[in-house]
Scaffold this motif. Structure first.
Motif, PDB file in Angstrom:
ATOM      1  N   GLU A   1     -12.306  -1.755  -1.896  1.00 50.58           N
ATOM      2  CA  GLU A   1     -10.862  -1.629  -1.688  1.00 50.58           C
ATOM      3  C   GLU A   1     -10.322  -2.735  -0.784  1.00 50.58           C
ATOM      4  O   GLU A   1      -9.153  -3.118  -0.885  1.00 50.58           O
TER       5      GLU A   1
ATOM      6  N   ARG B   1      -1.884   8.664  -3.621  1.00 61.19           N
ATOM      7  CA  ARG B   1      -3.301   9.051  -3.627  1.00 61.19           C
ATOM      8  C   ARG B   1      -3.689   9.764  -4.918  1.00 61.19           C
ATOM      9  O   ARG B   1      -4.869   9.858  -5.256  1.00 61.19           O
TER      10      ARG B   1
ATOM     11  N   GLU C   1       0.822  -1.214   0.000  1.00 63.25           N
ATOM     12  CA  GLU C   1       0.000   0.000   0.000  1.00 63.25           C
ATOM     13  C   GLU C   1       0.855   1.263   0.000  1.00 63.25           C
ATOM     14  O   GLU C   1       0.469   2.282  -0.559  1.00 63.25           O
TER      15      GLU C   1
ATOM     16  N   GLY D   1      -6.875   6.546  -7.212  1.00 68.22           N
ATOM     17  CA  GLY D   1      -6.605   7.319  -6.001  1.00 68.22           C
ATOM     18  C   GLY D   1      -7.580   8.476  -5.857  1.00 68.22           C
ATOM     19  O   GLY D   1      -8.033   9.058  -6.847  1.00 68.22           O
TER      20      GLY D   1
ATOM     21  N   LYS E   1      -6.937  -4.776  -1.504  1.00 69.59           N
ATOM     22  CA  LYS E   1      -5.794  -4.791  -0.582  1.00 69.59           C
ATOM     23  C   LYS E   1      -5.317  -6.209  -0.277  1.00 69.59           C
ATOM     24  O   LYS E   1      -4.169  -6.412   0.106  1.00 69.59           O
TER      25      LYS E   1
ATOM     26  N   LYS F   1     -12.320   2.246  -6.321  1.00 65.87           N
ATOM     27  CA  LYS F   1     -12.051   3.631  -5.918  1.00 65.87           C
ATOM     28  C   LYS F   1     -11.471   3.614  -4.506  1.00 65.87           C
ATOM     29  O   LYS F   1     -11.968   2.893  -3.640  1.00 65.87           O
ATOM     30  N   GLN F   2     -10.422   4.414  -4.305  1.00 64.70           N
ATOM     31  CA  GLN F   2      -9.799   4.454  -2.983  1.00 64.70           C
ATOM     32  C   GLN F   2     -10.855   4.777  -1.917  1.00 64.70           C
ATOM     33  O   GLN F   2     -11.742   5.598  -2.138  1.00 64.70           O
ATOM     34  N   GLU F   3     -10.757   4.057  -0.769  1.00 62.76           N
ATOM     35  CA  GLU F   3     -11.667   4.229   0.370  1.00 62.76           C
ATOM     36  C   GLU F   3     -13.093   3.736   0.091  1.00 62.76           C
ATOM     37  O   GLU F   3     -14.013   3.997   0.855  1.00 62.76           O
TER      38      GLU F   3
ATOM     39  N   TRP G   1      -7.245   0.544  -9.792  1.00 56.25           N
ATOM     40  CA  TRP G   1      -7.375   1.296  -8.538  1.00 56.25           C
ATOM     41  C   TRP G   1      -7.215   2.785  -8.828  1.00 56.25           C
ATOM     42  O   TRP G   1      -6.242   3.194  -9.477  1.00 56.25           O
TER      43      TRP G   1
END
Length: 769
Positions: free
Chosen positions: A734, A652, A647, A669, A738, A728-730, A667
């Motif tokens: 995710e 970002r 990670e 950021g 991860k 999408k991040q968050e 992915w």
């Protein structure tokens, strides 16, 4: 490597061996020159390096990869080092366009020349003597007469003067035309047949499977395998639908409409028609298309929720027996077969058993019925491919027995695309020089004795892994030789033998063994070995023994090969410096360390999948490829350099592509630049990106075009179609993403790379003290 101190300092991840660095160095050092196979015992470029192969007497690494290219001379040395001695063989591997496929050698009615004693086939390791009248076998040293029609004079070095005109005397891989003696019941085989068996129960209709399968089949029938692209395929096809009963279809060309015949006695399966069941596609095209249009309509309002499974395979098998041919069954199935019939299953999904000694039972088939059925399939040359569309537990561990024992495949997809390439009635024999023998086999096949691997079908993606053990000493002069012979029927009905030969060096010094190992192949072997062990041992024991064997390999190197240094320093052999990071990926994989969110079916599916993977597939499966896209050079034809699976390597403001051979993730950021998002998604706002999209919009800009090309080229490298997921991040997805950042600590308790390296170091020090 830096000393591992017992302080609170974090070890700098850049100070420990980086997979990306090793991959890039290998590309730089070995990617530009062709790899010539004439020199015995040289390790090939890594699977991640693009290179050209020139066959000069040993099989290409595309066909065979070994764990060690310097084999220990004796078993004591092998035991001391604990390095597994194995070969991963992919007999029908596809070659890039700039490499020549194996030459076909036809010796006429007398068939291939073989050693009288050990039956090895003629190859570059046979030594001609007495002016060329006899040859001495490189495997067992027995002397055999040369048949008059094969005689040729020797030159001043003792080589035959026609050596370079004959593939079997100068190449590592080639094919022989097999004579009728190599055929079942001594008669030339019929061309194979394909039978499509479609589940039409309520679930299969409602989830859209029936409609998609019938639609796709219409197109796919144009792509039936053929050897010559200009000639139409001579493979015949047949169709069956089923729920609790089976429906066979007569699609004879002379009929105006297809005819359905129902068999409701599933306890005693038979095929109700012979004439008109298996047909030639081009003759019956109109009737077949009419059938495929009608099936979804016919069952659109079905209320039948129960399915059978055993009788479905029996039906296909009986049809092939009646037609006296081999072939392949394509079974499209949706639910646990609970209807009253042979092979009926019950739901045994029990999460409480995970982590207990009883866990192994979940990977074993719940009834023995399918093992017996698989054996019958192999005898007939009936290979089974299973396509699963489940929305709940279907017991992959049991349903998968027939596909994985017949050389078939399982596809467990949320949606699918499938390709057909096949040859049938396969037998694979591995022989080796006196001193070592093949003792264990891993893959998707059936074994009726200890040396012959039997498959009903074999495609270009399947591998067989063979472990060797010493039964005597080997000499450094002769090295170790192995020959793999695959007897198969091509899709046009020709009986052939494909021969692959491999010679590796033998060494009496441990340092030579550690100089010439291939870590990716070692990991492929360890994963297969461990994934098979879960059938018989508690998972904790499987994991512990992997760690222990790895520690022994590295401790033996430290003790016998490394220059003295402080105990605080971890010393790894150059060609094995990635063993810890890759082994950790195997240990924390879903099969050996499941998180709470993974289903038993998925674990059984992955366990069976890994058993036939080649080295490049297992490499990217355990250590996924992560490509940064934000600084993409749209002019360049090469892919961006990957980053490490962690990670902290993600920015970002970036966009990254991750692939593991089964899935592709994009992915995004949360601070990605608007222009970047506009170019990829056609919207500048992060919030506007639809996380449910499975393909990128075709936008008219160089970035969009290059990114879509990259996705297509990545897909083209893999044997299974990879579905694209946008993360999408968050976002909630995710968490799944991860899971593939394998250098980090995983939420199912798997160690980070740094922590595992420290643990490994401790284990090695314990062994040494």
């Amino acid at each position: 490597m830096p000393p591992v101190q017992k302080t609170r300092h974090r070890i700098d991840p850049d100070a420990i061996p980086s997979p990306i660095q090793v991959i890039e160095d290998d590309k730089a050092n070995k990617g530009s020159e062709p790899f010539t196979t004439g020199v015995r015992g040289q390790a090939p470029p890594l699977v991640t390096t693009k290179f050209q192969v020139k066959d000069q007497g040993n099989a290409s690494p595309r066909y065979i990869r070994c764990t060690a290219y310097n084999m220990p001379c004796n078993s004591d040395m092998a035991k001391q080092s604990q390095v597994p001695l194995a070969a991963v063989i992919k007999p029908l591997a596809p070659l890039p366009p700039d490499e020549t496929p194996p030459y076909l050698v036809d010796h006429g009615e007398s068939g291939p020349i073989r050693c009288n004693r050990c039956k090895a086939y003629m190859c570059p390791y046979m030594q001609f003597i007495e002016g060329g009248r006899r040859f001495q076998c490189g495997f067992c040293s027995c002397v055999t007469e040369v048949p008059p029609h094969y005689f040729q004079h020797l030159d001043h070095t003792g080589k035959r003067v026609d050596c370079y005109d004959r593939p079997e005397l100068s190449m590592g891989s080639y094919e022989f035309m097999a004579t009728v003696d190599y055929c079942k019941n001594n008669k030339i085989p019929q061309p194979p047949a394909f039978i499509f068996l479609i589940d039409v129960s309520y679930n299969a209709v409602k989830n859209g499977m029936v409609g998609i399968v019938c639609q796709e089949l219409k197109t796919l029938l144009d792509y039936l395998p053929r050897e010559n692209p200009d000639v139409e395929s001579n493979i015949r096809v047949g169709f069956v639908t089923y729920n609790k009963v089976l429906h066979f279809y007569n699609v004879k060309a002379s009929l105006a409409q297809p005819q359905m015949m129902v068999v409701s006695d599933v306890a005693d399966m038979f095929v109700p028609l012979l004439d008109g069941f298996l047909v030639n596609v081009s003759e019956s095209r109109v009737v077949i298309e009419s059938l495929l249009d009608q099936i979804p309509e016919m069952f659109a309002d079905t209320r039948e929720t129960e399915t059978v499974f055993g009788p479905v395979i029996q039906a296909g098998l009986e049809a092939l027996k009646a037609a006296d041919c081999a072939g392949k069954l394509f079974v499209f199935h949706s639910s646990l077969p609970i209807a009253e019939a042979p092979g009926k299953l019950k739901n045994r999904e029990d999460k409480k058993l995970v982590g207990t000694d009883k866990e192994k039972s979940l990977f074993q088939p719940q009834v023995s019925f399918y093992n017996t059925l698989a054996k019958e399939c192999v005898v007939q040359g009936c290979c089974v491919d299973l396509f699963l569309f489940p929305n709940q537990y279907v017991d992959v561990a049991t349903l998968g027995v027939v596909p994985t024992s017949t050389g078939g495949s399982i596809y467990k997809y949320t949606y699918f695309q499938f390709l057909m390439h096949i040859c049938t009635g396969v037998e694979l024999v591995c022989g080796a020089v006196t001193g070592i023998r093949a003792t264990d086999f891993f893959g998707s096949f059936y074994m009726s004795n200890t040396t012959d691997v039997e498959l009903a079908g074999l495609d270009c993606d399947k591998t067989v892994t063979v472990e060797f053990r010493h039964d005597d000493k080997l000499s450094e002069e002769t090295g170790a030789l192995m020959q793999c012979a695959v007897l198969y029927t091509s899709c046009s009905g020709q009986r052939r033998l494909r021969i692959h030969n491999m010679a590796v060096n033998c060494c009496s010094q441990l340092a030579d063994l550690y100089r010439n190992c291939e870590t990716d192949t070692v990991i492929n072997f360890f994963a297969k070995y461990a994934y098979r062990s879960v059938l018989s041992s508690p998972i904790k024991n499987v994991r512990d023994s992997l760690v222990n064997q790895c520690a022994q390999i590295l401790a033996c190197y430290r003790k016998n090969c490394a220059s003295p240094s402080s105990a605080g320093q971890l010393i790894l052999p150059e060609c094995m410096k990635l063993l810890p990071v890759y082994l950790n990926c195997v240990l924390k994989s879903d099969v050996l360390q499941p998180g709470a969110d993974i289903s038993l079916d998925d674990r059984a599916y992955l366990r069976q999948l890994v058993s036939t993977m080649d080295v490049s597939e297992s490499h990217v499966f355990f250590y996924p490829r992560l490509l940064p896209l934000q600084k993409l050079d749209v002019e360049s034809i090469s892919l961006p350099v990957a980053v490490r699976d962690s990670e902290e390597r993600l920015s970002r403001g970036g966009v990254y592509l991750l692939e593991n051979g089964l899935n592709i993730f994009l992915w995004v950021g949360v601070n990605a630049q608007q222009e970047l998002l506009q170019n990829i998604f056609g919207t500048p706002a992060f919030g506007q990106i639809d996380p449910n999209m499975t393909s990128l919009p075709a936008l008219d800009n160089p970035f969009s075009k290059r990114l879509r090309e990259i996705i297509e080229s990545v897909r083209a490298q893999r044997s299974r179609y990879m579905k694209l997921m946008v993360v999408k991040q968050e976002d909630k997805l995710e968490l799944i993403f991860k899971h593939f950042l394998v250098e980090d600590k995983s939420n199912n308790g798997g160690a980070s790379y740094v922590d595992f390296l420290c643990h490994m170091h401790k284990e090695i020090r314990q062994l040494l003290s």
